[in-house]
Write a protein that holds these residues in place. Structure first.
Motif, PDB file in Angstrom:
ATOM      1  N   LEU B  99      40.488  31.587  52.541  1.00 50.51           N
ATOM      2  CA  LEU B  99      40.092  32.497  51.637  1.00 50.51           C
ATOM      3  C   LEU B  99      38.775  33.149  51.697  1.00 50.51           C
ATOM      4  O   LEU B  99      37.742  32.308  51.917  1.00 50.51           O
ATOM      5  CB  LEU B  99      40.068  31.908  50.092  1.00 50.51           C
ATOM      6  CG  LEU B  99      41.583  31.317  49.686  1.00 50.51           C
ATOM      7  CD1 LEU B  99      41.452  31.159  48.047  1.00 50.51           C
ATOM      8  CD2 LEU B  99      42.726  32.549  49.761  1.00 50.51           C
ATOM      9  N   GLN B 144      39.619  39.669  47.433  1.00 54.66           N
ATOM     10  CA  GLN B 144      39.626  38.198  48.382  1.00 54.66           C
ATOM     11  C   GLN B 144      40.679  38.601  49.550  1.00 54.66           C
ATOM     12  O   GLN B 144      41.915  38.695  49.448  1.00 54.66           O
ATOM     13  CB  GLN B 144      40.178  37.188  47.472  1.00 54.66           C
ATOM     14  CG  GLN B 144      40.516  35.919  48.089  1.00 54.66           C
ATOM     15  CD  GLN B 144      41.275  35.217  47.267  1.00 54.66           C
ATOM     16  OE1 GLN B 144      42.738  35.730  47.253  1.00 54.66           O
ATOM     17  NE2 GLN B 144      41.102  34.057  46.366  1.00 54.66           N
ATOM     18  N   TYR B 146      42.841  36.805  52.649  1.00 51.36           N
ATOM     19  CA  TYR B 146      43.285  35.713  52.887  1.00 51.36           C
ATOM     20  C   TYR B 146      43.642  35.742  54.590  1.00 51.36           C
ATOM     21  O   TYR B 146      44.089  36.435  55.095  1.00 51.36           O
ATOM     22  CB  TYR B 146      44.408  35.431  52.142  1.00 51.36           C
ATOM     23  CG  TYR B 146      45.609  36.390  52.165  1.00 51.36           C
ATOM     24  CD1 TYR B 146      45.743  37.338  51.320  1.00 51.36           C
ATOM     25  CD2 TYR B 146      46.573  36.207  53.199  1.00 51.36           C
ATOM     26  CE1 TYR B 146      46.544  38.444  51.184  1.00 51.36           C
ATOM     27  CE2 TYR B 146      47.546  37.167  53.129  1.00 51.36           C
ATOM     28  CZ  TYR B 146      47.567  38.241  52.272  1.00 51.36           C
ATOM     29  OH  TYR B 146      48.698  39.233  52.286  1.00 51.36           O
TER      30      TYR B 146
END
Lengths: 171, 171
Positions: B99, B144, B146
């Protein structure tokens, strides 16, 4: 007439006072905007990082490592900030490379193909074992994340610099 | 006295004119700042994406795919925008997950460990086959990225929602 003069003076004073209040508020608002701007530029997501060696780059490019290689993920991730006109040498990755532009504008080129422009938000998949280069445009810096998958095959093989003629060629 | 009145009127008019010019300039400067702000927020690197299903998320979380899975890179990359208080269900990834926080502030938790706060620029390595969840804090949204490596082992196994008590527990 003294009465009129006093009235005019009063109006004048109020105007100047309003002017001062407006100037102070305007300056404060601009300062607040500058503050929130300095919080939000994309360059500021990660530290600038370490200057890349002149043996691998033309101009100034800074690397900030995000994920070091290990045998769990076999994935190397980092961010490069290229100053205007800075670019990598020709190089290749044994398992290819994924480039994600976080800010600014850059060029990248796979050998034998035309130079491509890449902009904020764009994703480039560089094939395995393919000679290529990437860097900023002449007029914009470039903030670019890279992902190296399957690092069990290796990371990068560096080669010769990209000449000015190659860098400027858009066909 | 007419002369004096005229002079005072002239000064008054000039003051009002200056006030107007200042107001117009101030408004223009603020608009310019807002323009450059709207260019630079990190949310704007990628489109917002598609709303994640209520079966896997509490609150609103939007996913924008960056790199689809294939057998060349075996790497899945995307960006999730969590609104304040939104979070994933408990889930696990057969090869783990990386992440990278691009903006805002979030929480993540590996089962059996304390909830952690994560901020812009931070990188989290989630181990393979480990139950975890992630999402925004109560007062901030979260942007975020990933990275799922080694997708030949699978992507994700979704489980039950994170309860309010679990979400709010900071120990």
């Amino acid at each position: 007439m003294i009465n009129l003069t006093m009235k005019l003076n009063l109006i004048n004073s109020i105007s100047v006072l309003l002017l001062l209040v407006t100037l102070i508020r305007c300056d404060r608002d601009n300062n607040q905007n500058q503050q929130s701007e300095s919080d939000s530029p994309n360059e500021a997501i990660f530290p600038k990082g370490e200057l890349g060696p002149a043996t691998n780059f033309t101009g100034k490019a800074y690397n900030f490592g995000l994920v070091a290689n290990d045998s769990v993920y076999n994935t190397l991730v980092g961010n490069v900030y290229f100053e205007k006109s800075a670019r990598s040498n020709w190089h290749l990755h044994p398992s290819g490379q994924i480039l994600i532009v976080l800010n600014g504008e850059g060029y990248h080129q796979l050998e034998g193909q035309p130079r491509q422009t890449m902009k904020k938000g764009e994703v480039i998949k560089v094939p395995a074992n393919t000679r290529h280069w990437h860097g900023a445009t002449e007029n914009n810096s470039l903030t670019q994340m890279y992902i190296l998958p399957k690092t069990e095959n290796g990371f990068v093989i560096w080669m010769e610099p990209v000449t000015d003629v190659q860098y400027k060629s858009n066909n």
